[in-house]
Enzyme design. Structure first.
Site, PDB file in Angstrom:
ATOM      1  N   VAL A 248       0.823  -1.220   0.000  1.00 43.27           N
ATOM      2  CA  VAL A 248       0.000   0.000   0.000  1.00 43.27           C
ATOM      3  C   VAL A 248       0.860   1.276   0.000  1.00 43.27           C
ATOM      4  CG1 VAL A 248      -2.095  -1.071   0.905  1.00 43.27           C
ATOM      5  CG2 VAL A 248      -0.470  -0.151   2.513  1.00 43.27           C
ATOM      6  N   CYS A 249       1.817   1.289  -0.913  1.00 44.73           N
ATOM      7  CA  CYS A 249       2.710   2.456  -1.101  1.00 44.73           C
ATOM      8  C   CYS A 249       3.556   2.773   0.122  1.00 44.73           C
ATOM      9  CB  CYS A 249       1.930   3.699  -1.527  1.00 44.73           C
ATOM     10  SG  CYS A 249       1.184   3.534  -3.124  1.00 44.73           S
ATOM     11  N   ASN A 250       3.714   1.808   1.018  1.00 47.44           N
ATOM     12  CA  ASN A 250       4.546   2.007   2.201  1.00 47.44           C
ATOM     13  C   ASN A 250       5.567   0.885   2.314  1.00 47.44           C
ATOM     14  OD1 ASN A 250       3.596   4.205   4.290  1.00 47.44           O
ATOM     15  ND2 ASN A 250       1.798   3.421   3.214  1.00 47.44           N
TER      16      ASN A 250
END
Ligand SMILES: *Cc1c(COP(=O)(O)O)cnc(C)c1O
Length: 341
Positions: A248-250
């Protein structure tokens, strides 16, 4: 002194390098009475809310890091990534006093697809070092005979707005602001609503038990055997439930929370793991998470249908009568979930 940058991609332009700080490192740094001034610009960047698990670091950091560095001493600024935060909380920029705030309007309104960079005037000179320029950002440019141009200087934004502005979207923003206010009232009421939903969801998911008493869902940081996250995401989508899965983009937060070291990630890459690919479980451990995202329009019914979906497909009622086609027998089934509010 070192350049502190927590927004990943930005490290590539950090001349001296970057450093990732834990909360404890951060508090230590802030509490130092004196920080050596530096001629190298230093930027401290952090999310107002992480979009991995919804956690909100203290916003007071913006003021505190400037105070620790001594206002005007050296060139020290903060960048607050508020993209996730602003969808469910009011942001009082004047109180927080960050150097820069980045946010996305689509996360608040859905439409239009615009973002914003709010710049504190006193730190705007940091943006003037940009070498490239696009149409509309210069007062005069000579194309041949001599290499010469003069950038627009009447306002900060004029020198940064390359090319044609998305003017339809900018006009639509006005309507989006009005409509959002009419539908949902204030950001404070959205915050109260989503905070309540997050608690409801957390309470239900953390108490869901399989027939044998094992937890059906694990919130971040607890281990078990894993149902492939993309499988849940795909099946949920057929029920009109849209979850977000993966890192999730992390990448940093996901690796930390799932305890993958950088050497593991290199190995995963060689094994074929790619951002957005379906390698859900490697070496018996999950490579990503499932995220439930809450917003102004999320209702209690939405949470209930997700609970119903998990109960129906991923929970065994008894050891013998397994009505689920997706449960593998014997293994503890775990949904790793994080909540955004
Ligand atoms: C969504 C998000 C971004 C990216 O914003 P985009 O406008 O989609 O590029 C950055 N940071 C956080 C915390 C986000 O939630």
């Amino acid at each position: 002194m070192w350049t502190r940058i927590r927004v990943l991609g930005m490290r590539e332009v950090a001349k001296i390098g970057y450093q990732c700080l834990s909360d404890g490192d951060m508090e230590d740094w802030i509490s130092k009475p004196y920080v050596e001034p530096s001629s190298t610009p230093t930027l401290f960047a952090f999310p107002a809310q992480t979009n991995l698990n919804g956690r909100r670091p203290p916003l007071r950091w913006c003021r505190q890091i400037c105070a620790a560095a001594g206002e005007g001493e050296g060139d020290f600024s903060s960048l607050l990534d508020a993209a996730s935060f602003v969808s469910t909380a009011p942001l009082h920029v004047n109180e927080i006093a960050p150097g820069f705030v980045a946010l996305s309007f689509y996360k608040i309104f859905g439409c239009p697809d615009l973002g914003a960079l709010i710049v504190r005037k006193s730190g705007a000179h940091a943006l003037h070092g940009r070498k490239v320029f696009g149409g509309g950002t210069v007062d005069m440019v000579i194309a041949s005979g001599e290499k010469w141009h003069v950038k627009k200087q009447t306002s900060i934004h004029e020198g940064l707005e390359d090319g044609t502005l998305p003017f339809h979207n900018i006009m639509a923003l006005d309507a989006a602001l009005d409509t959002h206010k009419r539908l949902h009232g204030s950001m404070a009421s959205i915050s109260a609503h989503t905070g309540w939903l997050a608690k409801e969801a957390y309470d239900v998911f953390s108490t869901l038990r399989q027939f044998n008493g094992t937890k059906a869902c694990h919130m971040l940081n607890i281990r078990g055997d894993w149902i492939p996250k993309t499988e849940i995401e795909k099946v949920a989508a057929t029920r009109n439930i849209h979850l977000c899965s993966g890192s999730v983009c992390n990448p940093g937060g996901t690796a930390c929370s799932l305890r993958w070291a950088h050497t593991d990630l290199r190995r995963h890459y060689v094994a074929g793991l790619r951002c957005g690919a379906d390698h859900d479980v490697l070496e018996g451990r999950p490579t990503g998470v499932l995220r439930i995202s809450l917003g102004a329009m999320t209702s209690l019914e939405d949470i209930q249908s997700l609970v119903h979906f998990i109960r129906e497909l991923y929970m065994k009622k008894t050891p013998h009568k397994d009505r689920s086609s997706l449960c593998s027998s014997g293994k503890q089934q775990v949904l790793r979930a994080s909540l955004l509010c």
